[in-house]
Design a protein around this motif. Sequence first.
Motif, short mmCIF file in Angstrom:
data_model
loop_
_atom_site.label_atom_id
_atom_site.label_comp_id
_atom_site.label_asym_id
_atom_site.label_seq_id
_atom_site.Cartn_x
_atom_site.Cartn_y
_atom_site.Cartn_z
N VAL A 7 0.83 -1.21 0.00
CA VAL A 7 0.00 0.00 0.00
C VAL A 7 0.86 1.26 0.00
N PHE A 9 2.58 2.71 -2.39
CA PHE A 9 2.36 3.59 -3.53
C PHE A 9 0.92 4.07 -3.58
N GLN A 10 0.76 5.32 -3.96
CA GLN A 10 -0.57 5.89 -4.09
C GLN A 10 -1.00 5.90 -5.55
N GLU A 11 -2.26 6.08 -5.78
CA GLU A 11 -2.83 6.00 -7.12
C GLU A 11 -2.16 6.97 -8.09
N GLN A 13 0.84 7.25 -9.17
CA GLN A 13 2.19 7.75 -8.93
C GLN A 13 3.17 7.22 -9.98
N ARG A 50 -1.91 -4.57 -7.25
CA ARG A 50 -2.52 -3.25 -7.11
C ARG A 50 -2.94 -2.69 -8.48
N ALA A 53 -4.11 0.92 -8.75
CA ALA A 53 -3.23 2.06 -8.54
C ALA A 53 -2.85 2.78 -9.84
N ASP A 84 7.50 10.32 -8.29
CA ASP A 84 6.93 10.36 -6.96
C ASP A 84 7.75 9.48 -6.02
N TRP A 85 8.27 8.39 -6.59
CA TRP A 85 9.18 7.49 -5.90
C TRP A 85 10.40 7.29 -6.78
#
Length: 215
Positions: A7, A9-11, A13, A50, A53, A84-85
């Motif tokens: 979880v 990572f966010q949508e 990204q 995911r 995501a 983002d990452w």
Amino acid sequence: MIVEGIVLFQERQHVVFIGDSITDCGRRDSYAPFGNGYMSLIRAFVTARRPDAHLTWTNQGISGNTVRDLAARWERDAIEARPDWLSVMIGINDVWRAFTGQLDEAVPIDEYERTLRALLTRAVQATGCRLILADPYIIEPDRDEPQRAESDRYGKVVAALAAEFDAVHVATQQAFDQALSSTRPSDWADDRIHPNLAGHAVIADAFLQAIDTTD
């Protein structure tokens, strides 16, 4: 593989991987655009777990790179990618070159630490990204073997920087050490450095465990 609870990572990204040949893995030619190594495995498993995501993935690995090479292309390949990452695994060649008669291309540990810290600082300040830092490694069980001992020193630098930057830390050397408790280095790589598919899966599994925030 522990992937059920990813979880972190966010949508929508953007996840960018940068490094040397271990990250590259043909992503610029035969296996474009993700390569056929650990990055591709991570992408596949995270996507499978995911799908909601809708993440974007970019591989910026280039074979043969040291931290000096990353510095030369950092603006283009790390900053302009607007991650983002940002996942960074670098240091294998920085150490290895000293053991292959290429001393002018080896990167002393103080320069390695100074350069990597500056690059990470620049990335965070310019993009606001979160960091994933993976240790350099050598698939060698004898911790007193000279290249292994030197590689461990560089790995400690990465671990300290991960704490400094509140980054996700991927202990790749530890993952191979666990595998080597019942296997030989040649089971994972012909040269102790460039993994076969199973070796890349060891790296990918270490990443997946590190980013699984349900533990």
